[in-house]
Each structure stands twice: as C-alpha cells, then as structure tokens.
Design a protein around this motif. Structure first.
Motif, PDB file in Angstrom:
ATOM      1  N   VAL A 158     -38.612 -27.506  34.102  1.00  0.00           N
ATOM      2  CA  VAL A 158     -38.018 -26.168  34.060  1.00  0.00           C
ATOM      3  C   VAL A 158     -37.109 -25.942  35.262  1.00  0.00           C
ATOM      4  N   TRP A 159     -37.521 -26.443  36.421  1.00  0.00           N
ATOM      5  CA  TRP A 159     -36.628 -26.323  37.580  1.00  0.00           C
ATOM      6  C   TRP A 159     -35.314 -27.043  37.312  1.00  0.00           C
ATOM      7  N   LYS A 160     -35.380 -28.120  36.568  1.00  0.00           N
ATOM      8  CA  LYS A 160     -34.155 -28.844  36.227  1.00  0.00           C
ATOM      9  C   LYS A 160     -33.199 -27.949  35.455  1.00  0.00           C
ATOM     10  N   GLU A 161     -33.727 -27.178  34.518  1.00  0.00           N
ATOM     11  CA  GLU A 161     -32.894 -26.252  33.758  1.00  0.00           C
ATOM     12  C   GLU A 161     -32.265 -25.197  34.647  1.00  0.00           C
ATOM     13  N   LEU A 162     -32.981 -24.765  35.672  1.00  0.00           N
ATOM     14  CA  LEU A 162     -32.493 -23.702  36.541  1.00  0.00           C
ATOM     15  C   LEU A 162     -31.441 -24.187  37.538  1.00  0.00           C
ATOM     16  N   VAL A 163     -31.636 -25.385  38.073  1.00  0.00           N
ATOM     17  CA  VAL A 163     -30.819 -25.836  39.192  1.00  0.00           C
ATOM     18  C   VAL A 163     -29.597 -26.635  38.752  1.00  0.00           C
ATOM     19  N   ASP A 164     -29.708 -27.406  37.684  1.00  0.00           N
ATOM     20  CA  ASP A 164     -28.623 -28.300  37.278  1.00  0.00           C
ATOM     21  C   ASP A 164     -27.274 -27.590  37.082  1.00  0.00           C
ATOM     22  N   PRO A 165     -27.231 -26.390  36.456  1.00  0.00           N
ATOM     23  CA  PRO A 165     -25.916 -25.765  36.265  1.00  0.00           C
ATOM     24  C   PRO A 165     -25.157 -25.518  37.567  1.00  0.00           C
ATOM     25  N   VAL A 166     -25.838 -25.074  38.608  1.00  0.00           N
ATOM     26  CA  VAL A 166     -25.166 -24.828  39.879  1.00  0.00           C
ATOM     27  C   VAL A 166     -24.821 -26.140  40.563  1.00  0.00           C
ATOM     28  N   HIS A 270     -45.071 -14.925  21.688  1.00  0.00           N
ATOM     29  CA  HIS A 270     -44.842 -14.104  20.500  1.00  0.00           C
ATOM     30  C   HIS A 270     -43.546 -13.302  20.531  1.00  0.00           C
ATOM     31  N   VAL A 271     -42.717 -13.552  21.534  1.00  0.00           N
ATOM     32  CA  VAL A 271     -41.351 -13.022  21.536  1.00  0.00           C
ATOM     33  C   VAL A 271     -40.432 -14.238  21.607  1.00  0.00           C
ATOM     34  N   PRO A 272     -40.114 -14.834  20.456  1.00  0.00           N
ATOM     35  CA  PRO A 272     -39.478 -16.152  20.433  1.00  0.00           C
ATOM     36  C   PRO A 272     -38.114 -16.221  21.101  1.00  0.00           C
ATOM     37  N   TRP A 273     -37.406 -15.097  21.194  1.00  0.00           N
ATOM     38  CA  TRP A 273     -36.075 -15.128  21.780  1.00  0.00           C
ATOM     39  C   TRP A 273     -36.098 -14.946  23.299  1.00  0.00           C
ATOM     40  N   LEU A 274     -37.265 -14.600  23.869  1.00  0.00           N
ATOM     41  CA  LEU A 274     -37.309 -14.176  25.271  1.00  0.00           C
ATOM     42  C   LEU A 274     -36.979 -15.314  26.236  1.00  0.00           C
ATOM     43  N   ARG A 275     -37.513 -16.492  25.984  1.00  0.00           N
ATOM     44  CA  ARG A 275     -37.263 -17.600  26.906  1.00  0.00           C
ATOM     45  C   ARG A 275     -35.776 -17.929  26.979  1.00  0.00           C
ATOM     46  N   SER A 276     -35.138 -18.071  25.833  1.00  0.00           N
ATOM     47  CA  SER A 276     -33.709 -18.388  25.839  1.00  0.00           C
ATOM     48  C   SER A 276     -32.892 -17.240  26.418  1.00  0.00           C
ATOM     49  N   HIS A 277     -33.369 -16.016  26.241  1.00  0.00           N
ATOM     50  CA  HIS A 277     -32.685 -14.848  26.805  1.00  0.00           C
ATOM     51  C   HIS A 277     -32.680 -14.920  28.332  1.00  0.00           C
ATOM     52  N   LEU A 278     -33.825 -15.238  28.920  1.00  0.00           N
ATOM     53  CA  LEU A 278     -33.932 -15.319  30.376  1.00  0.00           C
ATOM     54  C   LEU A 278     -33.140 -16.503  30.932  1.00  0.00           C
ATOM     55  N   PHE A 279     -33.301 -17.675  30.320  1.00  0.00           N
ATOM     56  CA  PHE A 279     -32.600 -18.845  30.821  1.00  0.00           C
ATOM     57  C   PHE A 279     -31.101 -18.730  30.560  1.00  0.00           C
ATOM     58  N   GLY A 280     -30.728 -18.057  29.482  1.00  0.00           N
ATOM     59  CA  GLY A 280     -29.312 -17.804  29.238  1.00  0.00           C
ATOM     60  C   GLY A 280     -28.719 -16.883  30.290  1.00  0.00           C
ATOM     61  N   ALA A 281     -29.510 -15.916  30.752  1.00  0.00           N
ATOM     62  CA  ALA A 281     -29.037 -15.026  31.813  1.00  0.00           C
ATOM     63  C   ALA A 281     -28.872 -15.791  33.121  1.00  0.00           C
ATOM     64  N   VAL A 282     -29.795 -16.703  33.406  1.00  0.00           N
ATOM     65  CA  VAL A 282     -29.663 -17.530  34.609  1.00  0.00           C
ATOM     66  C   VAL A 282     -28.411 -18.396  34.521  1.00  0.00           C
ATOM     67  N   GLU A 283     -28.200 -19.022  33.369  1.00  0.00           N
ATOM     68  CA  GLU A 283     -27.030 -19.879  33.206  1.00  0.00           C
ATOM     69  C   GLU A 283     -25.736 -19.075  33.252  1.00  0.00           C
ATOM     70  N   GLY A 284     -25.749 -17.886  32.651  1.00  0.00           N
ATOM     71  CA  GLY A 284     -24.571 -17.031  32.701  1.00  0.00           C
ATOM     72  C   GLY A 284     -24.225 -16.625  34.118  1.00  0.00           C
ATOM     73  N   ILE A 386     -29.303 -22.111  45.097  1.00  0.00           N
ATOM     74  CA  ILE A 386     -28.649 -21.806  43.826  1.00  0.00           C
ATOM     75  C   ILE A 386     -28.037 -20.419  43.806  1.00  0.00           C
ATOM     76  N   GLY A 387     -28.042 -19.734  44.953  1.00  0.00           N
ATOM     77  CA  GLY A 387     -27.385 -18.438  45.041  1.00  0.00           C
ATOM     78  C   GLY A 387     -28.051 -17.361  44.223  1.00  0.00           C
ATOM     79  N   LEU A 388     -29.349 -17.464  43.999  1.00  0.00           N
ATOM     80  CA  LEU A 388     -30.020 -16.521  43.113  1.00  0.00           C
ATOM     81  C   LEU A 388     -31.450 -16.291  43.571  1.00  0.00           C
ATOM     82  N   GLU A 389     -31.818 -15.026  43.688  1.00  0.00           N
ATOM     83  CA  GLU A 389     -33.190 -14.674  44.016  1.00  0.00           C
ATOM     84  C   GLU A 389     -33.933 -14.337  42.729  1.00  0.00           C
TER      85      GLU A 389
END
Length: 481
Positions: A158-166, A270-284, A386-389
């Motif tokens: 998961v850290w890989k998903e967070l850090v790789d874009p930056v 049980h909120v299937p879109w939530l994970r992609s929503h959060l990680f999409g916000a990080v990537e955005g 990564i410039g993000l708190e």
C-alpha cells in the motif's frame, strides 16, 4: 576529488602515538570519514545506530569484515533499474529499523499464543458491540496479531501505491532539468542519478515505515486500509506501550482499539468505492505537485558521483510544492475531507459502542483524537517525502456531524450516506453541519438501478451492503451460479 570514494573512510587503526593519538583520532571522527557519507539526515523518533544514517542499518559499523558487503550494497544501489523507488531496499531498511527497537528501548518480539487469543477475542467482542452502533455488517473475516516486522511486510504494497506517483515525478524531473542536447550525452549520468534517487527514496521510505511500525496499533491507524482486505490486525506490543501511562486497564485499551480496527474494516469492506476514492484523491493531489526544478537544477549542475549527498539533501529538505491552482486546491480539499469523514465516522461509531460499556471510553477517545491530529514522527517524514500529511484536519467537525446525523436520521439514515460518494458531506458541510443534517438528500438508488439495467446487470452490485443479514443474498448468489 576525494581519496575515499563515495565518502567512505578507511577502517579505524591503532594510532602510533598511544593514548594521545587515540584522543586525536576520536576528535577527528575515528578515521572513518564523514559520519554521514550519503548525507542522510536523522529521522524524528529514530534512535540507535541508524538514527543519523539509515544506511548504517544496512552497512553496519563499517569494520573490515563488512566493508566488502558495504561496497556490494553500493553496487546494487547504482545498478538498480526498477521503478522510481527501490522497494527491495525499502523493505530491507524497514526490517533493520524495526530490529533496532524503538527509542524507549523496546525491541520487536514474536507473537505468542496468548496475544493471538487476546486479539481474536477482543475483535470478536468489538464486532458484537458495533452491531448496535452501525448498520454496516462485520467486515473482518479474521483477526490477527502482528509483530512490527509483520506489519511492515503486510503494508508495504500500500505504501508503494502512495509513494510511487510522487517518486515518478522526481525521476522524470531529473532528466528534464538537463538541456535536451545534453541528455543524450549524459545518459549514463542520468541513469546513475535515477538509480541513486530510487535507492534514496527506498532508504528514507524504509526508515520511515520502520519507525512507524513502532508507533501504530493496527492496520488502519492513518485512515487508509494498509493491510489485506477483511483482516483486522492489532499489534500487541505497541498496544502495551500505548496504554502504559494512561491509567486504564490493558484489557480496556485493547478492546477500544479493537473497536476502531473493526469499525474501519466494516467501512472499507461494505463501501466498495471508498478505497479507490481515497487513493484516487491521493493520486490526484500527487499529480498537482510540482518539483522545485530550480533546486534540482542546482543539484544536477553540481552532481558528483563521489558526493551524492547533495541529491539526498534535496530530497530530505523537500523539493515538492503544491501548485496554487483551483484543481490542486480542490484535490487537497477532497482528500482532507475524505480522511476526516472516514475518521469522524469511526470516532462517532466507536464512541456510541464503547460509551455505555467502558468507563474509560471518554479518556481513550480524547487520547486517540489528539494522537491522530498531531501525527507521529514518521508521518512528518512522509510529509517531507511526498508533500502530503495523511492526517484528518477536521476530525472533530466530522465526528460532530456524524453524531448529529445519528440523532436526526438514526443509524440507518446516517450509514446510508455511504451508498454513493455524491451523498457524502463536503468541506463546506463541515462548516454548517446543521444545514446538512436537515437538508433533503438525493436518492441515487433509482439512478444506480437504471444504469445497472442499461449495462445488463441488476445495478445492485456497486452499492454497499447495509444489512447485517445477507443470507438471502448468499442463497440468491448460489442459485445464480
């Protein structure tokens, strides 16, 4: 040019002039060259031999016996040709950091049967209590007790998903700062710089993950699902340290933290879109970060393969600046609001479940709020990298809003807002919670149904399961197969 390549000095030798020579030798650094050959700065909260130089965790004390291994590792750094972060190195450094123990001298330890049983029972009881506080059914298919090393292994993907874009942006910027006519001639140099950049990112990320492993109490401490889906995880050793000076029975501390872990599991399961929503916000948000090319140009212009610490110092000081554009501001607001809503919902639900049953519920709630709002040393390191708190700045506002929604609409009405991202409160709604609570909400169920039918499906697969009894759905699924 230095006589000691890459800043490594010779191993210490016995001085010829006895005690006087020893004294001078100690004052001059012991004949080992710079104490920080790669320019790695200290990490907040880190202690021990790897505090000033994370590479010390990997290279050891640089005595003659491991000097050859050190240069072998250096060769691996320079020959790395993978992605923007050397994750093999990150994992190695994280494991070494964990093995050193925390600043209070507590070493990692294997999990025994008693701790495993205690965690499983705590999560099982927590799930029973949460049944009265939320309409979302249990999301934990299993409960596990992790050591710090096991937490590192489980969360690195998961850290890989967070850090790789930056990190990818930094790698591209390293080549872009050179004039185009020089890039062909400087190919080997750019390749070396990117290899070093991947190693440097890997080292700092590994160090930060290793330090964070000594702080976290579960798999969802930062509001993101770091562990495998459906697996509630707690770290008994860190829970013991967390509750040490609180004056609260250890069983209550463990149970309260199990409530938080189980609540996160329910939400993400049980909120299937939530994970992609959060990680999409990080990537955005990462897409809108620009590299300080002026600083990087200075580094590249003065780059010396024998003194790569300039590049590391730039990384350590932070080369990332959010672009002052409406899109970037919107991405940051979306991310901060999403984190606040997740943590605020967990806070409100856990408090509702714990308050009638635990005498220490209020004290534990306030402790967790302050801990979450201030962030730990490792979180500050990630902010630099990564410039993000990753902190919910408006946790208390979000928690009050969810509590007001419970009073006004009941548990089902409150949790029903997770059915669609457009139904959730916005940043402005956190400023006016009463206005949101009493506002008429759009019903997206019919729209989802029509879209699903148009796509040839029932439309129900994308909606969160808000019912505790889904045996009928299971039977229906079996029939369809």
């Amino acid at each position: 040019m230095s006589d000691t390549p890459f800043g490594f000095g010779l191993p210490p030798e016995e001085p010829e002039n006895g005690d006087e020579g020893k004294k001078k030798d100690q004052e001059s650094g012991g004949g080992q060259g710079p104490a920080n050959p790669f320019g790695f700065g200290g990490f907040p909260g880190a202690d021990g031999p790897g505090a000033d130089n994370p590479l010390a965790a990997m290279f050891g004390s640089m005595n003659p016996n491991d000097l050859g291994a050190a240069f072998q590792q250096l060769g691996q750094m320079l020959s790395y040709e993978g992605g923007p972060v050397n994750w093999d190195m990150a994992k190695q450094i994280a494991r070494q950091t964990v093995s050193q123990g925390t600043s209070d001298g507590i070493k990692d330890a294997s999990i025994g049967p008693a701790d495993r049983t205690a965690v499983q029972e705590a999560v099982r009881l927590a799930d029973l209590w949460l049944d009265d506080a939320t309409s979302l059914p249990s999301g934990a298919g299993s409960a596990v007790a992790w050591s710090r090393a096991e937490w590192v292994e489980a969360t690195l993907p998961v850290w890989k998903e967070l850090v790789d874009p930056v990190a990818e942006r930094v790698g591209a910027a390293m080549g872009d700062v050179l004039p185009e006519e020089m890039q062909a001639m400087a190919g080997p140099l750019i390749g070396m710089m990117r290899s070093m950049g991947g190693a440097m990112f890997g080292t700092q990320i590994g160090q930060a993950v290793g330090v964070l492993a000594g702080e976290v109490v579960g798999s969802s401490d930062i509001g993101l699902p770091l562990g495998p889906a459906g697996k509630a995880a707690l770290l008994p050793l860190n829970i013991e340290s967390f509750g040490k000076d609180l004056g609260v029975p250890q069983e209550e501390v463990r149970l309260y933290l199990a409530l938080r872990e189980a609540a996160h599991q329910r939400l993400f399961a049980h909120v299937p879109w939530l994970r992609s929503h959060l990680f999409g916000a990080v990537e955005g948000y990462a897409r809108g970060i620009k590299v300080d090319t002026a600083k990087l140009e200075d580094v590249v212009g003065q780059f010396d393969p024998q003194n790569p610490e300039e590049l590391q110092n730039a990384l350590q000081q932070g080369m990332f600046q959010p672009e002052d554009t409406p899109e970037q501001k919107a991405a940051l607001a979306r991310l901060e609001t999403a984190l606040a809503l997740v943590e605020g919902w967990v806070d409100a639900v856990v408090h509702a479940a714990a308050k009638p049953r635990l005498t220490s519920a209020d004290a534990l709630r306030e402790t967790l709020r302050r801990r979450r709002a201030s962030g730990g040393p490792a979180e500050q390191t990630f902010a630099t990298l990564i410039g993000l708190e990753l902190r919910p700045r408006r946790l208390r506002d979000a928690s009050r809003l969810w509590a007001s929604l419970t009073d006004a609409r009941g548990v089902d009405g409150r949790d029903g807002l997770w059915a669609h991202p457009d139904m959730l409160p916005t940043a402005s709604d956190l400023d006016d919670p009463d206005g949101f609570v009493h506002r008429e909400q759009l019903d997206f169920s019919e729209i989802d149904k029509m879209l699903g039918e148009a796509a040839g499906g029932s439309g129900s697969g994308d909606k969160p399961n808000l019912k505790k009894d889904d045996s009928k759905d299971d039977e229906k699924g079996d029939d369809s197969e």
